[in-house]
Design a protein around this motif. Structure first.
Motif, PDB file in Angstrom:
ATOM      1  N   HIS A  67       0.840  -1.205   0.000  1.00 38.63           N
ATOM      2  CA  HIS A  67       0.000   0.000   0.000  1.00 38.63           C
ATOM      3  C   HIS A  67       0.870   1.248   0.000  1.00 38.63           C
ATOM      4  O   HIS A  67       1.783   1.373   0.808  1.00 38.63           O
ATOM      5  CB  HIS A  67      -0.889   0.046   1.248  1.00 38.63           C
ATOM      6  CG  HIS A  67      -1.760  -1.162   1.400  1.00 38.63           C
ATOM      7  ND1 HIS A  67      -2.866  -1.383   0.617  1.00 38.63           N
ATOM      8  CD2 HIS A  67      -1.690  -2.215   2.255  1.00 38.63           C
ATOM      9  CE1 HIS A  67      -3.432  -2.512   0.988  1.00 38.63           C
ATOM     10  NE2 HIS A  67      -2.730  -3.049   1.967  1.00 38.63           N
ATOM     11  N   GLY A  68       0.526   2.202  -0.867  1.00 38.96           N
ATOM     12  CA  GLY A  68       1.262   3.452  -0.902  1.00 38.96           C
ATOM     13  C   GLY A  68       0.758   4.432   0.165  1.00 38.96           C
ATOM     14  O   GLY A  68      -0.235   4.195   0.859  1.00 38.96           O
ATOM     15  N   ARG A  69       1.474   5.547   0.277  1.00 41.36           N
ATOM     16  CA  ARG A  69       1.070   6.568   1.258  1.00 41.36           C
ATOM     17  C   ARG A  69      -0.283   7.160   0.916  1.00 41.36           C
ATOM     18  O   ARG A  69      -1.069   7.481   1.790  1.00 41.36           O
ATOM     19  CB  ARG A  69       2.125   7.682   1.305  1.00 41.36           C
ATOM     20  CG  ARG A  69       3.327   7.306   2.105  1.00 41.36           C
ATOM     21  CD  ARG A  69       4.308   8.453   2.140  1.00 41.36           C
ATOM     22  NE  ARG A  69       5.483   8.012   1.354  1.00 41.36           N
ATOM     23  CZ  ARG A  69       6.217   8.775   0.612  1.00 41.36           C
ATOM     24  NH1 ARG A  69       5.967  10.055   0.523  1.00 41.36           N
ATOM     25  NH2 ARG A  69       7.231   8.299  -0.046  1.00 41.36           N
ATOM     26  N   ARG A  70      -0.558   7.329  -0.378  1.00 37.22           N
ATOM     27  CA  ARG A  70      -1.823   7.945  -0.775  1.00 37.22           C
ATOM     28  C   ARG A  70      -3.014   7.085  -0.368  1.00 37.22           C
ATOM     29  O   ARG A  70      -4.031   7.592   0.067  1.00 37.22           O
ATOM     30  CB  ARG A  70      -1.840   8.193  -2.275  1.00 37.22           C
ATOM     31  CG  ARG A  70      -0.945   9.307  -2.680  1.00 37.22           C
ATOM     32  CD  ARG A  70      -1.065   9.605  -4.137  1.00 37.22           C
ATOM     33  NE  ARG A  70      -0.155  10.676  -4.500  1.00 37.22           N
ATOM     34  CZ  ARG A  70       0.166  10.980  -5.724  1.00 37.22           C
ATOM     35  NH1 ARG A  70      -0.341  10.292  -6.724  1.00 37.22           N
ATOM     36  NH2 ARG A  70       0.992  11.961  -5.977  1.00 37.22           N
ATOM     37  N   SER A  71      -2.902   5.779  -0.520  1.00 41.56           N
ATOM     38  CA  SER A  71      -4.029   4.926  -0.134  1.00 41.56           C
ATOM     39  C   SER A  71      -4.238   4.977   1.381  1.00 41.56           C
ATOM     40  O   SER A  71      -5.371   4.933   1.852  1.00 41.56           O
ATOM     41  CB  SER A  71      -3.815   3.488  -0.604  1.00 41.56           C
ATOM     42  OG  SER A  71      -2.738   2.887   0.080  1.00 41.56           O
ATOM     43  N   PHE A  72      -3.140   5.097   2.148  1.00 42.15           N
ATOM     44  CA  PHE A  72      -3.272   5.213   3.592  1.00 42.15           C
ATOM     45  C   PHE A  72      -3.974   6.520   3.966  1.00 42.15           C
ATOM     46  O   PHE A  72      -4.896   6.532   4.787  1.00 42.15           O
ATOM     47  CB  PHE A  72      -1.894   5.147   4.269  1.00 42.15           C
ATOM     48  CG  PHE A  72      -1.945   5.463   5.726  1.00 42.15           C
ATOM     49  CD1 PHE A  72      -2.447   4.543   6.635  1.00 42.15           C
ATOM     50  CD2 PHE A  72      -1.500   6.692   6.205  1.00 42.15           C
ATOM     51  CE1 PHE A  72      -2.506   4.836   7.982  1.00 42.15           C
ATOM     52  CE2 PHE A  72      -1.564   7.002   7.547  1.00 42.15           C
ATOM     53  CZ  PHE A  72      -2.060   6.055   8.445  1.00 42.15           C
ATOM     54  N   VAL A  73      -3.564   7.613   3.327  1.00 44.27           N
ATOM     55  CA  VAL A  73      -4.183   8.911   3.607  1.00 44.27           C
ATOM     56  C   VAL A  73      -5.655   8.890   3.178  1.00 44.27           C
ATOM     57  O   VAL A  73      -6.527   9.425   3.875  1.00 44.27           O
ATOM     58  CB  VAL A  73      -3.399  10.045   2.900  1.00 44.27           C
ATOM     59  CG1 VAL A  73      -4.132  11.355   2.990  1.00 44.27           C
ATOM     60  CG2 VAL A  73      -2.012  10.170   3.491  1.00 44.27           C
ATOM     61  N   THR A  74      -5.957   8.231   2.048  1.00 47.11           N
ATOM     62  CA  THR A  74      -7.345   8.127   1.581  1.00 47.11           C
ATOM     63  C   THR A  74      -8.194   7.368   2.588  1.00 47.11           C
ATOM     64  O   THR A  74      -9.283   7.799   2.946  1.00 47.11           O
ATOM     65  CB  THR A  74      -7.393   7.427   0.212  1.00 47.11           C
ATOM     66  OG1 THR A  74      -6.609   8.156  -0.716  1.00 47.11           O
ATOM     67  CG2 THR A  74      -8.819   7.303  -0.286  1.00 47.11           C
ATOM     68  N   ARG A  75      -7.706   6.241   3.051  1.00 47.44           N
ATOM     69  CA  ARG A  75      -8.463   5.445   4.022  1.00 47.44           C
ATOM     70  C   ARG A  75      -8.608   6.176   5.354  1.00 47.44           C
ATOM     71  O   ARG A  75      -9.676   6.118   5.987  1.00 47.44           O
ATOM     72  CB  ARG A  75      -7.789   4.094   4.231  1.00 47.44           C
ATOM     73  CG  ARG A  75      -7.956   3.199   3.046  1.00 47.44           C
ATOM     74  CD  ARG A  75      -7.383   1.848   3.286  1.00 47.44           C
ATOM     75  NE  ARG A  75      -7.526   1.035   2.078  1.00 47.44           N
ATOM     76  CZ  ARG A  75      -7.068  -0.168   1.942  1.00 47.44           C
ATOM     77  NH1 ARG A  75      -6.427  -0.736   2.935  1.00 47.44           N
ATOM     78  NH2 ARG A  75      -7.242  -0.821   0.824  1.00 47.44           N
ATOM     79  N   LEU A  76      -7.571   6.860   5.772  1.00 47.70           N
ATOM     80  CA  LEU A  76      -7.656   7.619   7.018  1.00 47.70           C
ATOM     81  C   LEU A  76      -8.684   8.747   6.880  1.00 47.70           C
ATOM     82  O   LEU A  76      -9.515   8.962   7.767  1.00 47.70           O
ATOM     83  CB  LEU A  76      -6.279   8.192   7.386  1.00 47.70           C
ATOM     84  CG  LEU A  76      -6.225   9.030   8.660  1.00 47.70           C
ATOM     85  CD1 LEU A  76      -6.560   8.171   9.871  1.00 47.70           C
ATOM     86  CD2 LEU A  76      -4.861   9.670   8.817  1.00 47.70           C
ATOM     87  N   GLY A  77      -8.671   9.447   5.768  1.00 47.42           N
ATOM     88  CA  GLY A  77      -9.643  10.521   5.533  1.00 47.42           C
ATOM     89  C   GLY A  77     -11.066   9.990   5.477  1.00 47.42           C
ATOM     90  O   GLY A  77     -11.995  10.584   6.036  1.00 47.42           O
TER      91      GLY A  77
END
Length: 184
Positions: free
Chosen positions: A23-33
């Motif tokens: 998982h990339g950083r963007r997917s982590f930020v997307t899921r967190l948001g």
């Protein structure tokens, strides 16, 4: 003890690296948001509270039997009373008068407005005349403003936002009565 901490560090590092490869950083930020926004929106969703009302009624009654809430449509000291469907003013029932009588020291207005209200007990509509009681300062108790089927101000006979004491010698408004004129 050091070997245990070292083992925990290695396992944690390995898991974090595996997750970072998948998982990339963007997917982590997307899921967190998504989780944060979803958590904020969740309390706004509609849900049924009727079960809570029933249990509150049962808890407040004696002997475990459900208590019946008082019917406000039959209490003349409540704004929900059926005769007050087009009412605007202070209830004379709270100001020393009654449904049909002005309190002592006041006189009924010479002009009034009329509403058509449904009596829930017999299912019939009645014409109700609302008469302001004039001659004393405002009562200040039990203010009600119900505008069911209210008409614009240019039809004065069915408009409740006017000082109807204007035709009396004293234009001071005190409270309002509600007199049944007849069946509609």
């Amino acid at each position: 003890m050091n070997w245990l901490l070292s083992l925990i560090d290695r396992v944690t590092e390995r898991r974090v690296r595996q997750t970072a490869h998948v998982h990339g950083r963007r997917s982590f930020v997307t899921r967190l948001g998504t989780a944060l926004v979803g958590g904020a929106v969740l309390p706004m969703l509609p849900f049924d509270r009727s079960g809570q009302f029933g249990s509150a009624m049962a808890a407040g009654s004696s002997g475990g039997a459900k208590a019946k809430a008082p019917d406000k449509s039959q209490d003349p000291t409540q704004c929900e009373y059926w005769r007050y469907c087009a009412f605007d003013g202070f209830l004379c029932t709270c100001c020393g008068g009654s449904l049909t009588q002005c309190p002592p020291g006041t006189e009924a207005s010479k002009v009034s407005w009329v509403g058509t209200c449904l009596n829930p007990q017999d299912g019939r509509h009645y014409l109700v005349s609302y008469n302001d009681c004039c001659g004393k300062g405002s009562c200040g108790e039990c203010l009600c403003n119900n505008n069911e089927r209210e008409r614009p101000g240019y039809r004065l006979g069915v408009h409740n936002d006017i000082n109807w004491c204007m035709a009396n010698t004293s234009s001071m408004f005190h409270c309002t009565t509600s007199i049944i004129v007849g069946a509609a």
